[in-house]
Write an enzyme that holds these catalytic residues in place. Structure first.
Site, PDB file in Angstrom:
ATOM      1  N   ASN A   9       0.822  -1.241  -0.078  1.00  0.00           N
ATOM      2  CA  ASN A   9      -0.139  -0.040  -0.197  1.00  0.00           C
ATOM      3  C   ASN A   9       0.958   1.320   0.288  1.00  0.00           C
ATOM      4  O   ASN A   9       1.597   1.556   1.026  1.00  0.00           O
ATOM      5  CB  ASN A   9      -1.004  -0.159   1.416  1.00  0.00           C
ATOM      6  CG  ASN A   9      -1.541   1.217   1.524  1.00  0.00           C
ATOM      7  OD1 ASN A   9      -1.709   1.824   0.518  1.00  0.00           O
ATOM      8  ND2 ASN A   9      -2.188   1.387   2.612  1.00  0.00           N
ATOM      9  N   LYS A  11      -0.026   4.355  -0.329  1.00  0.00           N
ATOM     10  CA  LYS A  11      -0.577   5.506   0.190  1.00  0.00           C
ATOM     11  C   LYS A  11      -0.171   6.646  -0.538  1.00  0.00           C
ATOM     12  O   LYS A  11      -0.224   6.570  -1.737  1.00  0.00           O
ATOM     13  CB  LYS A  11       0.136   5.604   1.842  1.00  0.00           C
ATOM     14  CG  LYS A  11      -0.004   4.271   2.483  1.00  0.00           C
ATOM     15  CD  LYS A  11       0.075   4.454   4.141  1.00  0.00           C
ATOM     16  CE  LYS A  11       0.124   3.195   4.828  1.00  0.00           C
ATOM     17  NZ  LYS A  11      -0.053   3.391   6.175  1.00  0.00           N
ATOM     18  N   HIS A  95      -9.340   1.242   5.207  1.00  0.00           N
ATOM     19  CA  HIS A  95      -8.274   1.412   5.827  1.00  0.00           C
ATOM     20  C   HIS A  95      -8.373   2.165   7.019  1.00  0.00           C
ATOM     21  O   HIS A  95      -9.157   3.109   6.973  1.00  0.00           O
ATOM     22  CB  HIS A  95      -7.078   1.743   4.842  1.00  0.00           C
ATOM     23  CG  HIS A  95      -5.750   1.802   5.325  1.00  0.00           C
ATOM     24  ND1 HIS A  95      -5.166   2.681   6.159  1.00  0.00           N
ATOM     25  CD2 HIS A  95      -4.909   1.016   5.279  1.00  0.00           C
ATOM     26  CE1 HIS A  95      -3.678   2.451   6.314  1.00  0.00           C
ATOM     27  NE2 HIS A  95      -3.779   1.253   5.681  1.00  0.00           N
ATOM     28  N   GLU A  97      -6.522   4.783   8.039  1.00  0.00           N
ATOM     29  CA  GLU A  97      -6.547   6.153   7.511  1.00  0.00           C
ATOM     30  C   GLU A  97      -7.623   6.641   7.194  1.00  0.00           C
ATOM     31  O   GLU A  97      -7.751   7.784   7.443  1.00  0.00           O
ATOM     32  CB  GLU A  97      -5.199   6.170   6.839  1.00  0.00           C
ATOM     33  CG  GLU A  97      -3.892   6.227   7.544  1.00  0.00           C
ATOM     34  CD  GLU A  97      -2.840   5.539   6.760  1.00  0.00           C
ATOM     35  OE1 GLU A  97      -2.746   5.559   5.511  1.00  0.00           O
ATOM     36  OE2 GLU A  97      -1.842   4.894   7.432  1.00  0.00           O
ATOM     37  N   GLU A 167      -4.693  -4.640  10.581  1.00  0.00           N
ATOM     38  CA  GLU A 167      -4.018  -3.614  10.850  1.00  0.00           C
ATOM     39  C   GLU A 167      -4.157  -3.167  12.210  1.00  0.00           C
ATOM     40  O   GLU A 167      -4.822  -2.061  12.298  1.00  0.00           O
ATOM     41  CB  GLU A 167      -3.942  -2.806   9.620  1.00  0.00           C
ATOM     42  CG  GLU A 167      -3.726  -3.451   8.251  1.00  0.00           C
ATOM     43  CD  GLU A 167      -3.305  -2.417   7.289  1.00  0.00           C
ATOM     44  OE1 GLU A 167      -2.151  -2.637   6.894  1.00  0.00           O
ATOM     45  OE2 GLU A 167      -3.916  -1.417   7.183  1.00  0.00           O
ATOM     46  N   GLY A 173       3.061   2.416  10.886  1.00  0.00           N
ATOM     47  CA  GLY A 173       4.143   3.037  10.362  1.00  0.00           C
ATOM     48  C   GLY A 173       4.631   3.804  11.869  1.00  0.00           C
ATOM     49  O   GLY A 173       5.421   4.746  11.995  1.00  0.00           O
ATOM     50  N   SER A 212       3.723  -2.193  10.365  1.00  0.00           N
ATOM     51  CA  SER A 212       5.493  -2.221  10.274  1.00  0.00           C
ATOM     52  C   SER A 212       5.907  -3.551  10.058  1.00  0.00           C
ATOM     53  O   SER A 212       6.949  -4.020  10.826  1.00  0.00           O
ATOM     54  CB  SER A 212       5.779  -1.779  11.597  1.00  0.00           C
ATOM     55  OG  SER A 212       5.268  -0.441  11.986  1.00  0.00           O
TER      56      SER A 212
HETATM   57  P1  13P Z   1       3.369   0.464   7.595  1.00  0.00           P
HETATM   58  O1  13P Z   1       3.960  -0.872   6.942  1.00  0.00           O
HETATM   59  O2  13P Z   1       4.008   1.424   7.041  1.00  0.00           O
HETATM   60  O3  13P Z   1       3.396   0.239   9.025  1.00  0.00           O
HETATM   61  O4  13P Z   1       1.969   0.644   7.073  1.00  0.00           O
HETATM   62  C1  13P Z   1       1.021  -0.435   7.137  1.00  0.00           C
HETATM   63  C2  13P Z   1      -0.292  -0.151   6.341  1.00  0.00           C
HETATM   64  O5  13P Z   1      -1.048   0.717   6.802  1.00  0.00           O
HETATM   65  C3  13P Z   1      -0.657  -0.790   5.208  1.00  0.00           C
HETATM   66  O6  13P Z   1      -2.105  -0.536   4.750  1.00  0.00           O
END
Ligand code: 13P
Length: 249
Positions: A9, A11, A95, A97, A167, A173, A212
């Site tokens: 992903n 983003k 997601h 976010e 997740e 992150g 992560s």
């Molecule tokens: P990270 O791997 O940067 O922690 O992000 C995970 C994520 O949100 C994938 O959709």
């Protein structure tokens, strides 16, 4: 047996030119990868370029969101037909976010899952608890509600086309991965809920872990029975690190 899915992903990273450069560098690094489905989720503006470049490689292309209506006066939104035409095969739905910053609800996620399935896109339905939920012992309540809401009234016949991603928000992150045991515990809980919903068809659903994921922790995560792949953010932005994750075994 469930074929693992490793999805990147991106983003809000990479222009179309940067996305194309990634794919050109990435393809030779994963040409020998077997028994794994690879999916790239670039921003909308790069889906066409990525889809053209991965053609014939078996790599899937996901959007990071979608609208549930076929068309209409929804400024800034993109439909399933638009994504299909651009070459998408999957779409990420719900997601954290999107839930946090754009107030997406389980009901919206459910409508998006249905729209994706109707259009022939495989939805990747995301869910996960925030840190205060975990600290209060509410992880199963939260993800239980998210899985039930997101998959409401979806028939067992569609199960194999649906991918679920767990997740934990506190692991995204932050560099704080859930331990393999913490992840497996939630994945097993989710598998149980999917079984209540769909019976034996739940065994074909891939449940991905996200938060992560890096080249040095993927193998330990994947060693668990109910962890069927990964949804990778930061470590999917470099062809070398994402290729290492895809070819972990
Ligand atoms: P990270 O791997 O940067 O922690 O992000 C995970 C994520 O949100 C994938 O959709």
């Amino acid at each position: 047996m469930r074929v693992p899915v490793i999805a990147g992903n991106w983003k809000m990273y990479k222009t179309a030119a940067e996305a194309a450069a990634f794919v050109r560098a990435f393809l030779p690094l994963v040409s020998g990868a077997r028994e794994v489905e690879i999916v790239l989720a670039p921003p909308y503006t790069s889906i066409g370029a990525v889809a053209r470049l991965v053609q014939g490689s078996g790599i899937g292309v996901a959007s990071q969101n979608v609208h549930f209506e076929d068309e209409g006066a929804f400024t800034g939104e993109v439909s399933t037909a638009m994504l299909k035409e651009a070459g998408a095969t999957h779409c990420i739905v719900g997601h954290s976010e999107r839930r946090q910053y754009y107030a997406e609800t389980d009901d919206a996620a459910n409508r998006k899952v249905r729209a994706a399935l109707a259009a022939g896109l495989s939805p990747i339905l995301c869910m996960g608890e925030m840190l205060p939920d975990r600290e209060a012992g509410k992880t199963f309540d939260v993800v239980g509600r998210q899985v039930a809401g997101g998959l409401k009234e979806i028939p067992a016949a569609d199960a194999a086309r649906i991918i679920v991603a767990y997740e934990p928000v506190w692991a995204i992150g932050t560099g704080k991965t859930a331990t393999p045991a913490q992840a497996q515990e939630v994945h097993a809980f989710l598998r149980g809920r999917l079984k209540e919903l769909w019976g034996g068809a739940a065994d074909s659903v891939r449940i991905l872990y996200g938060g992560s994921v890096k080249p040095d922790n993927i193998a330990a995560l994947m060693a668990n029975e109910d962890i069927d792949g990964a949804l990778v953010g930061g470590a999917s932005l470099s062809p070398e690190s994402f290729a290492k994750i895809v070819t972990f075994h």
